[in-house]
Design a protein around this motif. Structure first.
Motif, PDB file in Angstrom:
ATOM      1  N   GLN A  42      -4.853  -6.048   2.484  1.00  0.00           N
ATOM      2  CA  GLN A  42      -5.175  -6.827   1.291  1.00  0.00           C
ATOM      3  C   GLN A  42      -6.578  -6.500   0.791  1.00  0.00           C
ATOM      4  O   GLN A  42      -6.822  -6.448  -0.419  1.00  0.00           O
ATOM      5  N   ARG A  43      -7.494  -6.284   1.720  1.00  0.00           N
ATOM      6  CA  ARG A  43      -8.878  -5.964   1.346  1.00  0.00           C
ATOM      7  C   ARG A  43      -8.939  -4.611   0.626  1.00  0.00           C
ATOM      8  O   ARG A  43      -9.598  -4.462  -0.409  1.00  0.00           O
ATOM      9  N   ILE A  44      -8.261  -3.613   1.173  1.00  0.00           N
ATOM     10  CA  ILE A  44      -8.250  -2.283   0.558  1.00  0.00           C
ATOM     11  C   ILE A  44      -7.533  -2.328  -0.790  1.00  0.00           C
ATOM     12  O   ILE A  44      -7.980  -1.726  -1.772  1.00  0.00           O
ATOM     13  N   LYS A  45      -6.428  -3.055  -0.842  1.00  0.00           N
ATOM     14  CA  LYS A  45      -5.661  -3.162  -2.082  1.00  0.00           C
ATOM     15  C   LYS A  45      -6.500  -3.808  -3.189  1.00  0.00           C
ATOM     16  O   LYS A  45      -6.536  -3.314  -4.322  1.00  0.00           O
ATOM     17  N   ALA A  46      -7.178  -4.902  -2.855  1.00  0.00           N
ATOM     18  CA  ALA A  46      -8.009  -5.580  -3.859  1.00  0.00           C
ATOM     19  C   ALA A  46      -9.124  -4.664  -4.347  1.00  0.00           C
ATOM     20  O   ALA A  46      -9.486  -4.691  -5.538  1.00  0.00           O
ATOM     21  N   ASN A  47      -9.649  -3.841  -3.461  1.00  0.00           N
ATOM     22  CA  ASN A  47     -10.718  -2.923  -3.847  1.00  0.00           C
ATOM     23  C   ASN A  47     -10.204  -1.864  -4.814  1.00  0.00           C
ATOM     24  O   ASN A  47     -10.838  -1.559  -5.833  1.00  0.00           O
ATOM     25  N   ILE A  48      -9.030  -1.304  -4.514  1.00  0.00           N
ATOM     26  CA  ILE A  48      -8.443  -0.288  -5.391  1.00  0.00           C
ATOM     27  C   ILE A  48      -8.109  -0.877  -6.753  1.00  0.00           C
ATOM     28  O   ILE A  48      -8.286  -0.225  -7.794  1.00  0.00           O
ATOM     29  N   GLU A  49      -7.667  -2.130  -6.761  1.00  0.00           N
ATOM     30  CA  GLU A  49      -7.270  -2.759  -8.016  1.00  0.00           C
ATOM     31  C   GLU A  49      -8.462  -3.096  -8.907  1.00  0.00           C
ATOM     32  O   GLU A  49      -8.271  -3.508 -10.051  1.00  0.00           O
ATOM     33  N   ARG A  50      -9.667  -2.909  -8.405  1.00  0.00           N
ATOM     34  CA  ARG A  50     -10.838  -2.992  -9.269  1.00  0.00           C
ATOM     35  C   ARG A  50     -10.877  -1.803 -10.225  1.00  0.00           C
ATOM     36  O   ARG A  50     -11.519  -1.858 -11.275  1.00  0.00           O
ATOM     37  N   VAL A  51     -10.187  -0.737  -9.861  1.00  0.00           N
ATOM     38  CA  VAL A  51     -10.154   0.486 -10.668  1.00  0.00           C
ATOM     39  C   VAL A  51      -8.807   0.669 -11.355  1.00  0.00           C
ATOM     40  O   VAL A  51      -8.739   1.064 -12.514  1.00  0.00           O
ATOM     41  N   ILE A  52      -7.720   0.388 -10.639  1.00  0.00           N
ATOM     42  CA  ILE A  52      -6.360   0.572 -11.145  1.00  0.00           C
ATOM     43  C   ILE A  52      -5.778  -0.793 -11.493  1.00  0.00           C
ATOM     44  O   ILE A  52      -5.568  -1.622 -10.608  1.00  0.00           O
ATOM     45  N   THR A  60       0.278  -0.487  -2.912  1.00  0.00           N
ATOM     46  CA  THR A  60       0.742  -0.903  -1.595  1.00  0.00           C
ATOM     47  C   THR A  60       1.451   0.235  -0.875  1.00  0.00           C
ATOM     48  O   THR A  60       1.277   0.426   0.336  1.00  0.00           O
ATOM     49  N   VAL A  61       2.261   1.008  -1.605  1.00  0.00           N
ATOM     50  CA  VAL A  61       2.927   2.159  -0.996  1.00  0.00           C
ATOM     51  C   VAL A  61       1.889   3.160  -0.490  1.00  0.00           C
ATOM     52  O   VAL A  61       2.018   3.711   0.608  1.00  0.00           O
ATOM     53  N   GLY A  62       0.852   3.402  -1.271  1.00  0.00           N
ATOM     54  CA  GLY A  62      -0.196   4.326  -0.847  1.00  0.00           C
ATOM     55  C   GLY A  62      -0.871   3.888   0.434  1.00  0.00           C
ATOM     56  O   GLY A  62      -1.116   4.700   1.337  1.00  0.00           O
ATOM     57  N   ILE A  63      -1.170   2.598   0.556  1.00  0.00           N
ATOM     58  CA  ILE A  63      -1.796   2.079   1.781  1.00  0.00           C
ATOM     59  C   ILE A  63      -0.822   2.175   2.950  1.00  0.00           C
ATOM     60  O   ILE A  63      -1.213   2.528   4.077  1.00  0.00           O
ATOM     61  N   ALA A  64       0.455   1.887   2.707  1.00  0.00           N
ATOM     62  CA  ALA A  64       1.461   1.991   3.770  1.00  0.00           C
ATOM     63  C   ALA A  64       1.579   3.421   4.268  1.00  0.00           C
ATOM     64  O   ALA A  64       1.699   3.663   5.477  1.00  0.00           O
ATOM     65  N   VAL A  65       1.536   4.392   3.370  1.00  0.00           N
ATOM     66  CA  VAL A  65       1.610   5.799   3.765  1.00  0.00           C
ATOM     67  C   VAL A  65       0.403   6.176   4.618  1.00  0.00           C
ATOM     68  O   VAL A  65       0.526   6.901   5.613  1.00  0.00           O
ATOM     69  N   LEU A  66      -0.778   5.695   4.243  1.00  0.00           N
ATOM     70  CA  LEU A  66      -1.978   5.948   5.044  1.00  0.00           C
ATOM     71  C   LEU A  66      -1.808   5.432   6.464  1.00  0.00           C
ATOM     72  O   LEU A  66      -2.091   6.141   7.440  1.00  0.00           O
ATOM     73  N   LEU A  67      -1.317   4.192   6.607  1.00  0.00           N
ATOM     74  CA  LEU A  67      -1.171   3.592   7.930  1.00  0.00           C
ATOM     75  C   LEU A  67       0.018   4.157   8.688  1.00  0.00           C
ATOM     76  O   LEU A  67       0.100   4.006   9.911  1.00  0.00           O
TER      77      LEU A  67
END
Length: 351
Positions: A42-52, A60-67
């Motif tokens: 959630q922290r990473i997602k909120a950070n990315i959504e400051r830009v996108i 969320t798919v991008g973060i899931a692929v990373l993990l």
């Protein structure tokens, strides 16, 4: 991401989302770690959504692929934020990041590195290429020649690079974030099937909705928020999260369901090349990461249904008849999800 949403039947299968007692009995010790995965996601997602703006599902798919220790292909028309999303994800993690602009004159050694002669040492010295980073952003990967694209095959699959007979390991986490443009194909080299199969998932950003685009005009007109985007995680934490994701429980019935979905694509009349065994494995790994991001210690059928389009669609080769009829891989996968029987919930254990 329309295919991602249309392939899922979450509303139809809400009964399968109930907590699995077998899962709780197998991995109770990981509960706190799974909670940390969800919180960090959630922290990473909120950070990315400051830009996108307004792209929750692709993010969320991008973060899931990373993990899931995978690689991500972002394919869409120009100007919808493909490279910006890749950069935002990379900058959200305090780790080594290298960006490569793929061009027709790019050589394999420009990716992997090269051995140069050191006159003082009178020996060859290896100069690492940009692939020696935690996150490699490959912009417009289909503009490089096939031999340069192939330079990524070994590192994406085996997480190592071989140059002049010497093999060098790549540090974890390691992720390739590549973008490509499906239009304006003149002077490009489409990724071959073997290369596409190395990517865990393919996503499309799509056009923003009206509200998000107006917000973008207000917030991005003067300053690019990407320039001041802080890191909210680091490589050490990501390695810990990856270890937690590996421990997410997958029942035998869920494994069988993943295989059934893959086999259904291979039997489909419109498909001449279905999902590979590697695709099945990547679907399960991505589903484990998706479950952990949702705060669950186990995978449910809904996770596979949500991810089948981004994980399988770019791997399917349709017949000429399917192309003439205007059918897409998303159409095939929607029907597969509808036709393949869903596994029954695990029997409740006696406590």
């Amino acid at each position: 991401m329309d295919d991602l949403h249309s392939a899922t039947g979450s509303a139809r299968h809400a009964g399968n989302s109930a907590s699995d007692p077998a899962a709780r009995s197998v991995v109770p010790a990981t509960a706190a770690t799974i909670a940390e995965v969800s919180s960090a996601g959630q922290r990473i997602k909120a950070n990315i959504e400051r830009v996108i703006e307004g792209k929750q599902s692709p993010v969320t798919v991008g973060i899931a692929v990373l993990l899931a220790e995978g690689h991500l292909l972002i394919e869409d028309v120009p100007g919808v934020g493909k490279t910006k999303f890749a950069k935002a994800l990379a900058r959200s993690i305090d780790c080594s990041v290298r960006r490569v602009q793929f061009t027709p004159d790019l050589l394999p050694s420009d990716i992997t590195g090269v051995s140069v002669y050191n006159s003082e040492e009178r020996d060859f010295e290896f100069k690492p290429g940009p692939v020696f980073a935690n996150i490699v952003v490959g912009d417009e990967i289909n503009r490089a020649s096939p031999k340069t694209q192939a330079a990524l095959l070994e590192c994406m699959e085996e997480r190592q690079v071989t140059v002049d007979g010497v093999t060098y390991g790549l540090e974890s986490p390691f992720m390739v974030l590549a973008t490509q443009n499906p239009v304006d194909m003149e002077g490009t080299y489409p990724l071959p099937e073997a290369q596409r199969d190395r990517f865990t998932a393919r996503i499309s950003m799509g056009y923003p909705d009206r509200t998000a685009e107006i917000a973008m005009l207000s917030e991005h007109a003067a300053l690019d928020p990407l320039d001041s985007l802080p890191a909210v995680s680091d490589a050490t934490e990501v390695r810990t999260l990856i270890a937690a994701v590996r421990g997410v429980y997958v029942s035998e019935s869920i494994k069988a369901y993943a295989v059934d979905l893959a086999e259904a694509t291979r039997r489909a009349a419109e498909v001449r090349l279905g999902a590979s065994p590697r695709a099945t494995l990547q679907l399960l790994r991505a589903a484990k990461a998706w479950a952990a991001l949702a705060g669950r210690e186990y995978v449910i059928p809904d996770d596979l249904q949500l991810l089948i389009a981004p994980v399988f669609a770019h791997r399917l080769l349709l017949t000429a008849e399917a192309h003439v009829a205007g059918r897409s891989a998303g159409d095939v996968l929607r029907r597969v999800v509808q036709q393949v029987p869903i596994p029954a919930p695990a029997a409740r254990a006696t406590l």
